[in-house]
Scaffold this active site. Structure first.
Site, PDB file in Angstrom:
ATOM      1  N   HIS A 143     -11.720  17.336   8.521  1.00 54.93           N
ATOM      2  CA  HIS A 143     -11.013  18.240   9.475  1.00 54.93           C
ATOM      3  C   HIS A 143      -9.699  18.265   9.556  1.00 54.93           C
ATOM      4  O   HIS A 143      -8.916  19.407   9.476  1.00 54.93           O
ATOM      5  CB  HIS A 143     -11.496  17.844  11.239  1.00 54.93           C
ATOM      6  CG  HIS A 143     -11.100  18.507  12.237  1.00 54.93           C
ATOM      7  ND1 HIS A 143     -11.570  19.614  12.680  1.00 54.93           N
ATOM      8  CD2 HIS A 143      -9.763  18.562  12.569  1.00 54.93           C
ATOM      9  CE1 HIS A 143     -10.741  19.860  14.005  1.00 54.93           C
ATOM     10  NE2 HIS A 143      -9.550  19.501  13.567  1.00 54.93           N
ATOM     11  N   GLU A 144      -9.012  17.009   9.360  1.00 53.32           N
ATOM     12  CA  GLU A 144      -7.674  16.880   9.356  1.00 53.32           C
ATOM     13  C   GLU A 144      -7.119  17.370   8.057  1.00 53.32           C
ATOM     14  O   GLU A 144      -5.940  18.234   7.996  1.00 53.32           O
ATOM     15  CB  GLU A 144      -7.088  15.421   9.664  1.00 53.32           C
ATOM     16  CG  GLU A 144      -7.552  15.101  10.796  1.00 53.32           C
ATOM     17  CD  GLU A 144      -6.726  15.822  11.966  1.00 53.32           C
ATOM     18  OE1 GLU A 144      -5.880  16.365  11.953  1.00 53.32           O
ATOM     19  OE2 GLU A 144      -7.494  15.759  13.217  1.00 53.32           O
ATOM     20  N   HIS A 147      -7.024  21.247   7.984  1.00 58.51           N
ATOM     21  CA  HIS A 147      -5.556  21.893   8.710  1.00 58.51           C
ATOM     22  C   HIS A 147      -4.535  21.941   7.350  1.00 58.51           C
ATOM     23  O   HIS A 147      -3.945  22.764   7.730  1.00 58.51           O
ATOM     24  CB  HIS A 147      -5.172  20.850   9.700  1.00 58.51           C
ATOM     25  CG  HIS A 147      -5.672  20.991  11.004  1.00 58.51           C
ATOM     26  ND1 HIS A 147      -6.167  22.243  11.606  1.00 58.51           N
ATOM     27  CD2 HIS A 147      -6.278  20.090  11.932  1.00 58.51           C
ATOM     28  CE1 HIS A 147      -6.722  22.082  12.789  1.00 58.51           C
ATOM     29  NE2 HIS A 147      -6.916  20.834  12.910  1.00 58.51           N
ATOM     30  N   GLU A 198      -8.895  25.452  15.222  1.00 54.66           N
ATOM     31  CA  GLU A 198      -9.842  24.261  15.312  1.00 54.66           C
ATOM     32  C   GLU A 198     -11.161  24.564  14.950  1.00 54.66           C
ATOM     33  O   GLU A 198     -11.865  23.516  14.343  1.00 54.66           O
ATOM     34  CB  GLU A 198      -9.698  23.701  16.889  1.00 54.66           C
ATOM     35  CG  GLU A 198      -8.493  23.433  17.337  1.00 54.66           C
ATOM     36  CD  GLU A 198      -8.009  21.926  16.494  1.00 54.66           C
ATOM     37  OE1 GLU A 198      -8.893  21.275  16.054  1.00 54.66           O
ATOM     38  OE2 GLU A 198      -6.922  21.932  16.244  1.00 54.66           O
TER      39      GLU A 198
END
Length: 264
Positions: A143-144, A147, A198
């Site tokens: 997820h990070e 980004h 997100e």
């Protein structure tokens, strides 16, 4: 030129300018506004990240030399390598050529993790007991990293620039209470946009963990565990993050797509 002609000219020019400044997020194909270049944010972001890590180390709160710290770095490097391989093999090497990955674990009860431009990732120890497994960590790590790969930081900066410009021009052309209403509307629009990022990062979380050999089904379970301890009211109207139930549902719906990338 009268005021109406000025307004019409501005609207046409703005639309053409914004269309020219769009790009596409890798893999998901979502169109993004990019007035700010990803690389342009790296130097200042890395400086801020290094300052944080140095302060954390000076306070004795850096946990990299622990079993959990080494575990986190191993998972991070594994996912980063899988993602870089995919990007290079699919003609997207420009997305990663400026990245220098770094993974740090910070001692804190905070249940969180974050990423900064340039590939700088940090986890707080408070999130590890909830994530439990390597696969759970891999989901948040993906997820990070998502980004970073998607350029969400530059995209967010671009949207804030547009919001500021639009609010200022609205004040010039409209003024009064209407200007305040437009400004409020822009603020809510940016919150919605952040939620879009997100949701997209969650998709990357599943895809990237799958590329690295972690079962994406465990990512959904990790999100369910985090939701169980969340104090969210369930409303996401004015939140920058989606409500937990909606987030879990979106992950479940996307799971079949993520499984296509799963390399056992």
């Amino acid at each position: 030129m009268n005021k109406n002609k000025i307004k019409n000219f501005f609207l046409v020019f703005s639309m053409a300018f914004l269309i020219a400044c769009t790009s596409t997020a890798p893999i998901t194909g979502r169109r993004q506004l990019k007035l700010v270049d990803d690389v342009a944010l790296v130097n200042s972001s890395v400086a801020s990240y290094n300052q944080l890590i140095n302060q954390t180390k000076a306070q004795g709160l850096l946990a990299n030399n622990t079993a959990d710290g080494r575990r986190l770095a191993t998972i991070g490097r594994r996912i980063a390598k899988a993602v870089e391989t995919y990007m290079l093999e699919n003609g997207m090497g420009d997305r990663i050529k400026y990245l220098s990955w770094e993974f740090n674990l910070i001692k804190s009860k905070e249940i969180n993790a974050f990423a900064m431009p340039g590939g700088k990732i940090a986890f707080y120890t408070g999130i590890l007991p909830i994530l439990k497994s390597d696969a759970g960590i891999a989901f948040v790590m993906g997820h990070e990293i998502g980004h970073v790969i998607a350029g969400h930081h530059a995209e967010g900066a671009s949207n804030r620039q547009v919001a500021g410009i639009a609010a200022g021009l609205t004040n010039i052309f409209v003024g009064g209470p209407a200007s305040a209403l437009v400004s409020d509307g822009l603020s809510l629009g940016l919150l919605k946009f952040n939620r879009t990022q997100e949701y997209e990062a969650d998709k990357y979380g599943l895809i990237f963990m799958a590329m690295a050999g972690y079962n994406p089904e465990e990512g959904v379970k990790a999100e369910e565990r985090m939701a169980a301890i969340s104090k969210s009211s369930g409303s996401d109207f004015t939140s920058t993050h989606p409500a937990s139930d909606k987030r879990i549902q979106a992950l479940k719906e996307f799971l079949p797509e993520a499984m296509r990338y799963y390399k056992k």
